[in-house]
Design a protein around this motif. Structure first.
Motif, mmCIF file in Angstrom:
data_model
loop_
_atom_site.group_PDB
_atom_site.id
_atom_site.type_symbol
_atom_site.label_atom_id
_atom_site.label_comp_id
_atom_site.label_asym_id
_atom_site.label_seq_id
_atom_site.Cartn_x
_atom_site.Cartn_y
_atom_site.Cartn_z
ATOM 1 N N THR A 104 16.587 2.864 6.402
ATOM 2 C CA THR A 104 16.379 3.391 5.051
ATOM 3 C C THR A 104 14.985 3.094 4.512
ATOM 4 O OG1 THR A 104 17.266 1.371 4.041
ATOM 5 C CG2 THR A 104 18.830 3.120 4.571
ATOM 6 N N ARG A 105 14.283 2.134 5.117
ATOM 7 C CA ARG A 105 12.913 1.759 4.724
ATOM 8 C C ARG A 105 12.822 1.473 3.221
ATOM 9 N NH1 ARG A 105 8.382 4.495 8.586
ATOM 10 N NH2 ARG A 105 9.594 4.514 10.518
ATOM 11 N N ASN A 106 13.685 0.578 2.778
ATOM 12 C CA ASN A 106 13.740 0.198 1.371
ATOM 13 C C ASN A 106 13.321 -1.272 1.240
ATOM 14 O OD1 ASN A 106 14.961 -0.935 -1.150
ATOM 15 N ND2 ASN A 106 15.676 1.178 -1.397
ATOM 16 N N VAL A 107 12.192 -1.506 0.599
ATOM 17 C CA VAL A 107 11.633 -2.856 0.523
ATOM 18 C C VAL A 107 12.515 -3.790 -0.291
ATOM 19 C CG1 VAL A 107 9.682 -4.246 -0.291
ATOM 20 C CG2 VAL A 107 9.272 -2.059 0.869
ATOM 21 N N ASP A 108 12.999 -3.334 -1.454
ATOM 22 C CA ASP A 108 13.816 -4.219 -2.290
ATOM 23 C C ASP A 108 15.114 -4.586 -1.595
ATOM 24 O OD1 ASP A 108 12.020 -4.414 -4.365
ATOM 25 O OD2 ASP A 108 12.826 -2.710 -5.447
ATOM 26 N N ASP A 109 15.724 -3.612 -0.888
ATOM 27 C CA ASP A 109 16.941 -3.929 -0.141
ATOM 28 C C ASP A 109 16.635 -4.924 0.979
ATOM 29 O OD1 ASP A 109 18.472 -2.298 -1.700
ATOM 30 O OD2 ASP A 109 18.555 -0.629 -0.283
ATOM 31 N N GLY B 83 1.712 -10.751 8.038
ATOM 32 C CA GLY B 83 2.992 -11.091 7.429
ATOM 33 C C GLY B 83 2.783 -11.512 5.996
ATOM 34 N N GLY B 84 3.596 -12.412 5.521
ATOM 35 C CA GLY B 84 3.487 -12.886 4.153
ATOM 36 C C GLY B 84 4.310 -14.140 3.952
ATOM 37 N N VAL B 85 3.824 -15.033 3.089
ATOM 38 C CA VAL B 85 4.510 -16.288 2.779
ATOM 39 C C VAL B 85 4.868 -16.285 1.298
ATOM 40 C CG1 VAL B 85 4.348 -18.801 2.745
ATOM 41 C CG2 VAL B 85 3.250 -17.505 4.587
ATOM 42 N N ASN C 238 3.112 -2.472 1.458
ATOM 43 C CA ASN C 238 1.812 -1.866 1.735
ATOM 44 C C ASN C 238 1.457 -1.780 3.211
ATOM 45 O OD1 ASN C 238 1.380 -1.718 -1.087
ATOM 46 N ND2 ASN C 238 0.641 -3.834 -1.111
ATOM 47 N N HIS C 239 2.092 -2.624 4.042
ATOM 48 C CA HIS C 239 1.612 -2.723 5.422
ATOM 49 C C HIS C 239 2.701 -2.668 6.488
ATOM 50 C CE1 HIS C 239 -2.157 -3.748 3.554
ATOM 51 N NE2 HIS C 239 -1.653 -4.859 3.036
ATOM 52 N N GLU D 61 -1.677 4.699 11.352
ATOM 53 C CA GLU D 61 -2.174 3.335 11.477
ATOM 54 C C GLU D 61 -1.017 2.359 11.275
ATOM 55 O OE1 GLU D 61 -5.265 0.082 9.515
ATOM 56 O OE2 GLU D 61 -5.395 2.175 8.890
ATOM 57 N N ILE D 62 -0.978 1.303 12.073
ATOM 58 C CA ILE D 62 0.060 0.266 11.980
ATOM 59 C C ILE D 62 -0.641 -1.036 11.632
ATOM 60 C CG2 ILE D 62 2.031 -0.792 13.132
ATOM 61 C CD1 ILE D 62 1.961 1.506 15.138
ATOM 62 N N PRO D 63 -0.818 -1.324 10.328
ATOM 63 C CA PRO D 63 -1.648 -2.468 9.928
ATOM 64 C C PRO D 63 -1.188 -3.803 10.479
ATOM 65 C CG PRO D 63 -1.161 -1.044 8.058
ATOM 66 C CD PRO D 63 -0.283 -0.592 9.179
#
Length: 413
Positions: A261-266, A285-287, A298-299, A335-337
């Motif tokens: 579904t590509r849903n970030v909040d889910d 990634g992200g911390v 965004n990425h 592009e695949i950041p």
């Protein structure tokens, strides 16, 4: 609107009645986000129920336990909270020397009983976890109390109570620091010799480690050993008292939100309040919630090519982790950041073996460690010449599926 994972109720202080009718003492109570779960009594270090012990309690509440940290120095002075300055060390040793172990164990049983009777504790199961002084009390809890399981970290003085070992009736795991200055080699050897091989007893000696190797921010903190010890502790606790979660299904749901579904909040709703993701080869990634939400938005979630697919090869389920071996396949049309940052689409087909190590706290994802062979990716998109280096392209994926394909071709070349 961004939705964070559900938060646990605020910790609270409760009163526990002493079994000898001499009064009551306080305890720090931390609840999981669900509001209920198995019980866990945490036996303090010699510094009292300080910020470190409260943070440990919150940590295990996040794992799904109803956690109680009783004030075990109350008979000398209520609500002791010390830091780690030289002066506080001296005060802590004073409380330790004045500690009545027999009464302390009565207070441990009182805490176990009080926790077992709380409505938040499901099934009435209660375990004990202890550090330093509390490490010995965890051992004694396995001998003297009705706790369902016990885990002790670098317990001080266990060697003086080995004559009680025959009373151990429930699972016990001990984490022993090889170079613990409070447990010299001869004491450690006696402990291992007396307890090794007993049914339900697990001993783990951590090479090169000193006392308090699992205390975050401490002088001897060693993250790899602390992580290993924690994994073993949770495995012991879950096996004896739970909680039990379907980690495989939870990971599948997370992947559905990411790639289906590509849903970030889910996607974020399946994770702890402050998770992290680390793609090891590219360090992307992200911390923390804010950074990871931005990274996904965004990425990652909306940055994978339309034909991206994950082909499962194997899955291993542990006490707190899922390890997935898979093929990650796509055509490089966008592009695949996170995998090829700054590389314009090449239109090339890429198939790459990928390993995902997924850590959970309770029923929420805590972190993802993702591994793949970046050299093989670069070969497949035409940025690295395999004739010049000992690297391979799509052959790595094909050999993963067909082990009969030739081996050692790079060596022969």
């Amino acid at each position: 609107m961004q939705q964070k994972a559900p938060q646990a109720a605020a910790p609270q202080r409760i009163r526990i009645e002493a079994t000898d009718a001499s009064g009551s003492f306080s305890g720090y109570l931390a609840l999981p986000a669900s509001g209920a779960g198995p019980g866990l009594v945490i036996a303090q270090e010699i510094f009292g129920v300080n910020s470190t012990m409260r943070e440990v309690a919150d940590y295990y509440a996040e794992e799904g336990y109803v956690v109680l940290v009783p004030d075990l120095f109350w008979r000398q002075q209520p609500d002791v909270e010390l830091g780690y300055s030289p002066e506080d060390w001296q005060r802590a040793f004073g409380f330790y020397q004045g500690f009545d172990e027999a009464k302390g164990m009565e207070d441990m049983q009182a805490a176990i009983t009080a926790l077992r009777q709380r409505p938040e504790v499901q099934g009435g199961k209660v375990g004990v976890l202890g550090f330093c002084l509390g490490g010995k009390l965890a051992y004694l809890a396995a001998c003297r109390t009705d706790a369902d399981v016990a885990v002790g970290y670098y317990g001080v003085g266990i060697d003086a109570a080995l004559d009680e070992a025959d009373k151990i009736k429930r699972p016990l795991t001990l984490h022993i620091a090889e170079l613990d200055k409070f447990c010299p080699p001869e004491a450690r050897d006696r402990i291992v010799a007396a307890l090794k091989g007993r049914p339900g007893v697990s001993l783990h000696v951590y090479p090169g480690m000193d006392h308090a190797f699992a205390r975050l921010g401490g002088e001897h903190y060693h993250k790899p050993s602390a992580l290993m010890a924690h994994e073993r502790s949770i495995a012991t606790l879950k096996d004896a008292i739970g909680p039990h979660y379907d980690l495989s299904a939870l990971w599948d749901k997370h992947c559905e939100y990411e790639f289906g579904t590509r849903n970030v909040d889910d996607t974020m709703s399946t994770m702890v309040a402050e998770p992290y993701v680390n793609h090891i080869p590219t360090m992307t990634g992200g911390v923390g919630y804010r950074n990871l939400h931005a990274f996904y938005s965004n990425h990652f979630v909306n940055s994978n090519p339309p034909d991206t697919s994950l082909v499962p090869i194997s899955r291993t389920i542990g006490a707190t982790q899922v390890v997935d071996e898979m093929l990650f396949c796509f055509t490089h049309t966008t592009e695949i950041p996170w995998m090829l940052p700054g590389v314009a689409p090449t239109g090339k087909r890429v198939e790459i073996p990928l390993l995902a190590v997924i850590k959970f706290r309770g029923d929420k994802l805590y972190h993802e460690h993702i591994y793949w062979d970046q050299a093989s990716v670069l070969v497949q998109v035409g940025l690295l010449d395999p004739k010049l280096l000992p690297v391979a392209g799509i052959e790595t994926a094909r050999k993963l599926l067909d082990e009969t394909l030739p081996s050692n071709t790079l060596m022969q070349r």
